[in-house]
Design an enzyme around this catalytic site. Structure first.
Site, mmCIF file in Angstrom:
data_model
loop_
_atom_site.group_PDB
_atom_site.id
_atom_site.type_symbol
_atom_site.label_atom_id
_atom_site.label_comp_id
_atom_site.label_asym_id
_atom_site.label_seq_id
_atom_site.Cartn_x
_atom_site.Cartn_y
_atom_site.Cartn_z
ATOM 1 C CE1 TYR A 23 18.710 55.397 -57.455
ATOM 2 C CE2 TYR A 23 17.435 57.253 -57.148
ATOM 3 C CZ TYR A 23 17.438 56.400 -57.107
ATOM 4 O OH TYR A 23 16.615 55.209 -56.452
ATOM 5 C CG ASN A 74 17.752 51.001 -64.346
ATOM 6 O OD1 ASN A 74 16.693 50.947 -63.886
ATOM 7 N ND2 ASN A 74 19.398 51.251 -64.082
ATOM 8 C CG HIS A 80 10.709 47.275 -57.617
ATOM 9 N ND1 HIS A 80 11.692 46.635 -57.576
ATOM 10 C CD2 HIS A 80 10.976 48.148 -58.133
ATOM 11 C CE1 HIS A 80 13.210 47.295 -57.800
ATOM 12 N NE2 HIS A 80 12.591 48.338 -57.506
ATOM 13 C CG ASP A 87 3.103 38.922 -69.303
ATOM 14 O OD1 ASP A 87 3.628 37.911 -68.604
ATOM 15 O OD2 ASP A 87 2.023 39.019 -68.834
ATOM 16 C CG HIS A 100 17.919 47.131 -61.054
ATOM 17 N ND1 HIS A 100 16.840 48.373 -61.012
ATOM 18 C CD2 HIS A 100 17.796 46.328 -60.888
ATOM 19 C CE1 HIS A 100 15.880 47.794 -61.366
ATOM 20 N NE2 HIS A 100 16.787 46.125 -61.200
ATOM 21 C CG LEU A 101 22.183 53.777 -61.295
ATOM 22 C CD1 LEU A 101 21.211 54.679 -61.904
ATOM 23 C CD2 LEU A 101 23.199 53.663 -62.493
ATOM 24 C CB SER A 102 20.773 51.192 -55.888
ATOM 25 O OG SER A 102 19.212 50.722 -56.467
ATOM 26 N NE ARG A 111 13.707 51.604 -53.423
ATOM 27 C CZ ARG A 111 13.214 52.641 -53.986
ATOM 28 N NH1 ARG A 111 13.086 53.154 -55.260
ATOM 29 N NH2 ARG A 111 12.740 54.135 -54.053
#
Ligand code: CA2
Length: 149
Positions: A23, A74, A80, A87, A100-102, A111
């Protein structure tokens, strides 16, 4: 002035402190500071909150209703798995951009599914800390367009 909440979910408090090979070395504090600074260029007041708890994320989304103009979210691993988070976003009446970072679509199959994507106005992933910056800019444009009628 737009009021934007940058909301981070589980384990993101560990950014830059563990597993930098996965990360990176940027800490959550650096991302929060970057968001505040970029928000200033967009006439946005950016506040931030991180929690490791699903219910606290839901509470923060509920509390944003009528208070915040937008949320950059995030949700970490809850992305997931969490129908409850989906909701909460549906009922909040606050536009959410998922970040998301990735690049979650280039990672493990589990994912690739995001419960947030169905109720967010859009998703930014794969650009590290810049995903947040891009999401703030996208929210600014979205809100300006919406308010123009
Ligand atoms: O790429 C992202 O931003 C993710 O939301 C990060 C989550 C992951 O479960 C999502 O699939 C994608 C994980 C955050 C965990 O962060 C850590 C940071 C340092 C050390 C360990 C975990």
């Amino acid at each position: 002035m737009q009021k934007i909440l940058v909301l981070n979910g589980p384990n993101l408090n560990l950014l830059g402190k563990r597993q930098p090979e996965v990360y990176g070395s940027t800490t959550l504090k650096m991302i929060e500071d970057l968001c505040v600074a970029h928000g200033q260029t967009l006439d946005q007041t950016v506040t931030h909150f991180q929690t490791n708890h699903e219910g606290a994320l839901i509470d923060a989304i509920h509390a944003a209703r009528g208070v915040q103009d937008g949320i950059v979210l995030n949700a970490g691993g809850y992305t997931h798995t969490s129908v409850a988070l989906m909701d909460a976003i549906s009922s909040a009446e606050v536009p959410v951009i998922e970040v998301h970072l990735s690049n979650i679509h280039a990672r493990e199959a589990f994912r690739h599914k995001s419960y947030i994507a169905a109720v967010a106005i859009g998703q930014v992933c794969g650009f590290g800390a810049q995903s947040y910056v891009l999401a703030l800019s996208a929210l600014a444009a979205h809100l300006a367009e919406r308010d123009a009628g």
